[in-house]
Design an enzyme around this catalytic site. Structure first.
Site, PDB file in Angstrom:
ATOM      1  N   HIS A 177      -9.485  -5.586 -12.037  1.00  0.00           N
ATOM      2  CA  HIS A 177      -9.949  -4.450 -11.222  1.00  0.00           C
ATOM      3  C   HIS A 177     -10.534  -3.345 -12.118  1.00  0.00           C
ATOM      4  O   HIS A 177     -10.145  -2.183 -12.044  1.00  0.00           O
ATOM      5  CB  HIS A 177      -8.781  -3.897 -10.394  1.00  0.00           C
ATOM      6  CG  HIS A 177      -9.222  -3.027  -9.236  1.00  0.00           C
ATOM      7  ND1 HIS A 177      -9.617  -1.728  -9.390  1.00  0.00           N
ATOM      8  CD2 HIS A 177      -9.303  -3.280  -7.906  1.00  0.00           C
ATOM      9  CE1 HIS A 177      -9.916  -1.202  -8.215  1.00  0.00           C
ATOM     10  NE2 HIS A 177      -9.744  -2.132  -7.292  1.00  0.00           N
TER      11      HIS A 177
ATOM     12  N   HIS B  55      -0.334   4.687  -4.308  1.00  0.00           N
ATOM     13  CA  HIS B  55      -1.793   4.774  -4.142  1.00  0.00           C
ATOM     14  C   HIS B  55      -2.172   5.316  -2.767  1.00  0.00           C
ATOM     15  O   HIS B  55      -2.922   6.294  -2.648  1.00  0.00           O
ATOM     16  CB  HIS B  55      -2.373   3.381  -4.362  1.00  0.00           C
ATOM     17  CG  HIS B  55      -3.846   3.273  -4.168  1.00  0.00           C
ATOM     18  ND1 HIS B  55      -4.749   3.929  -4.965  1.00  0.00           N
ATOM     19  CD2 HIS B  55      -4.580   2.560  -3.263  1.00  0.00           C
ATOM     20  CE1 HIS B  55      -5.971   3.644  -4.569  1.00  0.00           C
ATOM     21  NE2 HIS B  55      -5.903   2.822  -3.534  1.00  0.00           N
TER      22      HIS B  55
ATOM     23  N   HIS C  28      -5.877   6.237  -8.557  1.00  0.00           N
ATOM     24  CA  HIS C  28      -5.809   5.111  -9.484  1.00  0.00           C
ATOM     25  C   HIS C  28      -5.272   5.633 -10.818  1.00  0.00           C
ATOM     26  O   HIS C  28      -5.511   6.782 -11.190  1.00  0.00           O
ATOM     27  CB  HIS C  28      -7.193   4.497  -9.717  1.00  0.00           C
ATOM     28  CG  HIS C  28      -7.766   3.791  -8.536  1.00  0.00           C
ATOM     29  ND1 HIS C  28      -7.516   2.471  -8.260  1.00  0.00           N
ATOM     30  CD2 HIS C  28      -8.591   4.237  -7.546  1.00  0.00           C
ATOM     31  CE1 HIS C  28      -8.159   2.121  -7.166  1.00  0.00           C
ATOM     32  NE2 HIS C  28      -8.823   3.170  -6.709  1.00  0.00           N
TER      33      HIS C  28
ATOM     34  N   ASP D 231     -11.228  -3.554  -0.035  1.00  0.00           N
ATOM     35  CA  ASP D 231     -11.405  -4.406  -1.221  1.00  0.00           C
ATOM     36  C   ASP D 231     -10.124  -5.134  -1.611  1.00  0.00           C
ATOM     37  O   ASP D 231     -10.117  -5.903  -2.573  1.00  0.00           O
ATOM     38  CB  ASP D 231     -11.944  -3.593  -2.401  1.00  0.00           C
ATOM     39  CG  ASP D 231     -11.030  -2.459  -2.812  1.00  0.00           C
ATOM     40  OD1 ASP D 231     -10.388  -1.854  -1.934  1.00  0.00           O
ATOM     41  OD2 ASP D 231     -10.959  -2.151  -4.016  1.00  0.00           O
TER      42      ASP D 231
END
Length: 584
Positions: free
Chosen positions: A478, A218, A456, A134
């Protein structure tokens, strides 16, 4: 010739109103040598400047260049197809270029074409934060199917994993003309265009865009990008985590405060459980399911959280001999192939992993079996199966789910963020049945547990991060609309309580945020003008050379020179125009 007002160590033309004069023809300018390629004229009024410039054959590029414009081409009030467009002072930057996992084919792409306000051909640089689909799966489309001509950057691990991951993605879509966005050859060709950059390395591109990546925490190689244009600093976080985990350190706090932060809002105002508590609940649920004769399905993204969960399971099996007869299967070929990258870039991981490598390879799992394909899976009893994709849209995770979902003994644990439009999101609403790939309704009797190990930021991490970097402007992306709005209200309330001046924005896809920012005009002074110490408030006179003028060495800032120094620093020369007039 013009005047400059010195302010500290930087010099701002007092007359500079944001015009750039570019010669269109060879006609002589009435007040400058005809040999000058580019000039900035000292007009005091806009209208007078336009008239005189037009008379001299000059073209004025104008507009409100003091606006920072930020437009989500994707990931605006949604999770997926991250692609953020930024424009300031004539420079255009793209952050990320991914697909939406809930859609397919062209519908999954960001809005790269068909908008008169977004001209992809004018994009100076694209910055890709990490290798998740993504955020990067639209890159080959961008480079092969659009008019994009700029440069593109990733970190070393991101580029290494990107090629293998996206090539598999293209191969899987090859059989469907509706879903294939590009070919495997397009993926290979994109590798020649992609450049790499290190964390904390500052580079300058396109004559005035400074870029510095910081660790995002991340996944391996994930970066936050600080971009500076004309003194305006914009930080794009991408997906980030301020909490260290088993193999990665936390995201960095940039040492220089940005004016604008574009930050993910994936979890809104939600708060993650402490890591130790999450791990305890996770391992306990798996153990209880296995003891009850059931199977455990872990739908995951191939890279990132999968490695974190495998480290946890392998350690737990090592310390619990009674579980060692129960197999742990890993069904992603991409995950197996990319383990070499994790071993290569161990220096980018946390201190625990670095210390472990001195004794053994922690990614050489003792109790995990890597399946060559789903067909090699021997489904005969209790087991743990880790399979992709995390959204259960297709692939091995979907096949296993459909085979196991009607058995009450089995458990599905959703460990990542469940994107809207995916089956993973649907089963969290506890439906009585689900629709299989062949169109048959099947009862949902298995246990479904949501326990996020997604790296996240939650509310506490986001609010703490913003308090640390102190930006006056925050753009939320997002995140789904409802959660994003709640986060906006919570952050606004916290800012008021702490007396922090802060404006928050929540743009939808193709909605532009415009932020006023006074640019910092930097002029280099060289030659004889720089011989004497410069004083604050002093006025300098000379010829101001545009940075794009030939012979200035590609400098990003305009150059102020005494006319006699022109041949030394440029290919320009001082000239004299003589006019003779006869009187009758």
């Amino acid at each position: 010739a013009t005047g400059l007002e010195a302010r500290g160590t930087r010099y701002r033309p007092r007359w500079w109103k944001g015009f750039t004069f570019v010669r269109r023809s060879s006609g002589a300018c009435s007040h400058l040598s005809s040999q000058l390629e580019v000039c900035f004229s000292c007009y005091n009024e806009m209208d007078a400047a336009k008239r005189k410039a037009a008379a001299a054959g000059l073209h004025i590029m104008e507009g409100d260049t003091n606006l920072v414009e930020i437009t989500p081409l994707g990931a605006g009030q949604e999770v997926g197809r991250s692609c953020i467009w930024m424009r300031y002072q004539g420079k255009c930057i793209m952050f990320d270029c991914g697909i939406h996992p809930g859609f397919s084919g062209l519908n999954s792409l960001p809005y790269l074409d068909g908008n008169e306000d977004i001209d992809i051909s004018k994009c100076d640089v694209a910055l890709i934060t990490h290798f998740h689909l993504d955020h990067c799966a639209a890159v080959p489309y961008l480079l092969s199917k659009t008019r994009f001509k700029g440069r593109i950057f990733m970190t070393h691990p991101t580029k290494a994993i990107y090629h293998s991951l996206i090539k598999d993605f293209a191969r899987a879509a090859k059989g469907s003309s509706d879903q294939a966005l590009y070919s495997e050859e397009d993926v290979d060709a994109s590798m020649d265009r992609i450049e790499v950059v290190d964390f904390m390395q500052t580079i300058e591109v396109a004559g005035g865009i400074k870029i510095t990546p910081y660790r995002a925490g991340h996944v391996l190689g994930a970066a936050m990008f600080m971009v500076e244009v004309a003194g305006c600093r914009v930080l794009y976080t991408g997906d980030y985590s301020r909490v260290p985990d088993r193999h990665l350190p936390a995201a960095d706090i940039p040492p220089i405060a940005p004016h604008v932060v574009i930050v993910e809002a994936t979890y809104g105002v939600s708060r993650h459980l402490p890591r130790e508590q999450r791990e305890l609940l996770f391992l306990q649920r798996i153990t209880d399911t296995l003891r009850g004769g059931g199977r455990v399905l872990l739908p995951v993204v191939a890279l990132g959280r999968a490695q974190e969960l495998l480290l946890m399971l392998d350690e737990h099996w090592e310390t619990h001999p009674e579980l060692q007869s129960v197999p742990i299967y890993q069904a992603s070929g991409q995950m197996r192939k990319s383990m070499r990258v994790f071993e290569t870039y161990v220096e980018m991981m946390n201190d625990d992993i670095k210390a472990a490598f001195l004794d053994h390879n922690p990614f050489a799992f003792r109790h995990v079996t890597h399946l060559k394909s789903a067909s090699h899976f021997d489904d005969v009893g209790p087991c743990v199966l880790m399979a992709t994709p995390s959204g259960l849209q297709s692939g091995a995770s979907r096949d296993a789910f459909e085979a196991w979902c009607d058995d009450r003994r089995n458990t599905v644990i959703i460990c990542d963020f469940a994107v809207q439009g995916t089956l993973a999101r649907e089963i969290l609403t506890a439906p009585k049945d689900i629709l299989t790939k062949i169109g048959v309704r099947k009862q949902l009797r298995c246990g479904v547990m949501q326990l996020s190990f997604s790296a996240h930021a939650d509310y506490d991490q986001t609010s703490g991060f913003l308090d640390a970097v102190k930006p006056p402007h925050v753009v939320l992306v997002h995140g789904e609309r409802e959660g994003m709005m709640r986060l906006k209200w919570a952050l606004e309330k916290a800012a008021v309580e702490q007396d922090i001046p802060r404006a928050l924005y929540t743009p939808a896809v193709m909605q532009t945020v415009k932020i006023q920012h006074q640019p910092l005009r930097v002029v280099r002074v060289a030659g004889s003008l720089a011989d004497k110490p410069l004083q604050v408030g002093a006025v300098l006179q000379g010829v101001l050379i545009n940075p794009l003028a030939s012979g200035t060495g590609g400098a990003a800032e305009p150059l102020l020179l005494h006319p006699d120094d022109l041949p030394t620093y440029t290919r320009l020369h001082r000239g004299r125009v003589t006019q003779r007039q006869a009187l009758a």
